[in-house]
Write an enzyme that holds these catalytic residues in place. Structure first.
Site, PDB file in Angstrom:
ATOM      1  N   ARG A 261      13.251   8.950  -5.702  1.00  0.00           N
ATOM      2  CA  ARG A 261      12.601   9.047  -4.664  1.00  0.00           C
ATOM      3  C   ARG A 261      13.242   7.575  -3.486  1.00  0.00           C
ATOM      4  O   ARG A 261      13.802   6.488  -4.065  1.00  0.00           O
ATOM      5  CB  ARG A 261      11.601   9.154  -4.576  1.00  0.00           C
ATOM      6  CG  ARG A 261      11.570  10.276  -3.985  1.00  0.00           C
ATOM      7  CD  ARG A 261       9.358   9.951  -4.582  1.00  0.00           C
ATOM      8  NE  ARG A 261       9.062  11.614  -4.459  1.00  0.00           N
ATOM      9  CZ  ARG A 261       8.757  11.630  -6.390  1.00  0.00           C
ATOM     10  NH1 ARG A 261       9.415  10.624  -7.247  1.00  0.00           N
ATOM     11  NH2 ARG A 261       7.962  13.039  -6.370  1.00  0.00           N
TER      12      ARG A 261
ATOM     13  N   ASN B 133      11.327  10.218   2.358  1.00  0.00           N
ATOM     14  CA  ASN B 133       9.694  10.518   2.725  1.00  0.00           C
ATOM     15  C   ASN B 133       9.553  10.235   3.874  1.00  0.00           C
ATOM     16  O   ASN B 133      10.204   8.626   4.112  1.00  0.00           O
ATOM     17  CB  ASN B 133       8.814  10.840   2.138  1.00  0.00           C
ATOM     18  CG  ASN B 133       8.963  11.579   0.635  1.00  0.00           C
ATOM     19  OD1 ASN B 133       9.192  12.868   0.055  1.00  0.00           O
ATOM     20  ND2 ASN B 133       8.561  10.858  -0.643  1.00  0.00           N
TER      21      ASN B 133
ATOM     22  N   HIS C 181      13.071  13.454 -10.787  1.00  0.00           N
ATOM     23  CA  HIS C 181      13.112  14.345 -12.000  1.00  0.00           C
ATOM     24  C   HIS C 181      14.844  14.691 -12.287  1.00  0.00           C
ATOM     25  O   HIS C 181      15.621  14.375 -11.808  1.00  0.00           O
ATOM     26  CB  HIS C 181      12.643  16.164 -11.456  1.00  0.00           C
ATOM     27  CG  HIS C 181      12.988  16.456 -10.477  1.00  0.00           C
ATOM     28  ND1 HIS C 181      12.267  16.268  -9.327  1.00  0.00           N
ATOM     29  CD2 HIS C 181      14.211  17.207 -10.504  1.00  0.00           C
ATOM     30  CE1 HIS C 181      13.426  16.917  -8.157  1.00  0.00           C
ATOM     31  NE2 HIS C 181      14.417  17.524  -8.900  1.00  0.00           N
TER      32      HIS C 181
ATOM     33  N   GLU D 241      12.613  19.819 -14.100  1.00  0.00           N
ATOM     34  CA  GLU D 241      13.048  20.940 -13.354  1.00  0.00           C
ATOM     35  C   GLU D 241      13.757  22.049 -13.641  1.00  0.00           C
ATOM     36  O   GLU D 241      14.394  21.342 -13.795  1.00  0.00           O
ATOM     37  CB  GLU D 241      13.107  20.615 -11.761  1.00  0.00           C
ATOM     38  CG  GLU D 241      13.341  21.697 -10.921  1.00  0.00           C
ATOM     39  CD  GLU D 241      14.106  21.253  -9.597  1.00  0.00           C
ATOM     40  OE1 GLU D 241      13.751  22.072  -8.550  1.00  0.00           O
ATOM     41  OE2 GLU D 241      14.851  20.539  -9.387  1.00  0.00           O
TER      42      GLU D 241
END
Length: 146
Positions: free
Chosen positions: A9, A66, A80, A123
């Site tokens: 992120r 985001n 991940h 994932e």
């Protein structure tokens, strides 16, 4: 199993792209924005991996931006590791049988999340088309965070 990508992120997409692309020389492979989800995903590959990344969607770095400001602490900016698997149901069953919590079950026959013993999110993505929904996965709730 095939390694796909690592997701991080980012708080400033332009600064991060400058770092990875302009300074490190990575190449933007794809970009997707979601008004509803209020995020932008950018996938990057190293120059020597560009052709492979375009053809196989791997190996890459996924930048997740985001739109709503968020303070990332405790490693939350690291998202991940992702792996493509031959049979998501069989792998999840093996993991669960061996004591691994399936944090996000493969209800859709396509995606699941588990965590390593150290809490790193993994994932799992079904190779090819999603498998038809199957129990016990189809009705299994999420457990914890992923």
């Amino acid at each position: 199993m095939q390694y796909l990508h690592t997701m991080i992120r980012v708080s400033n997409l332009d600064d991060t792209l400058h770092f990875f692309c302009d300074l490190l020389g990575m190449v933007e492979i794809s970009r997707k924005s979601s008004e509803k989800g209020r995020f932008t995903l950018v996938f990057l590959a190293a120059p020597d991996d560009e052709a492979r990344a375009r053809e196989h969607r791997a190996p890459m770095i996924e930048l997740t931006y985001n739109w709503d400001p968020e303070e990332y602490s405790g490693g939350r900016n690291f998202g991940h590791l992702a792996f493509r698997v031959e049979d998501i149901y069989a792998l999840c069953e093996t993991l669960q049988t061996n004591g691994v919590t399936i944090n996000r079950p493969p209800r859709d026959g396509h995606m699941a999340f588990v965590r390593t013993p150290d809490g790193i999110s993994i994932e799992l993505l079904q190779k090819g088309e999603a498998l038809p929904p199957r129990e016990p996965w189809a009705s299994m709730e999420n457990t914890g965070s992923w």
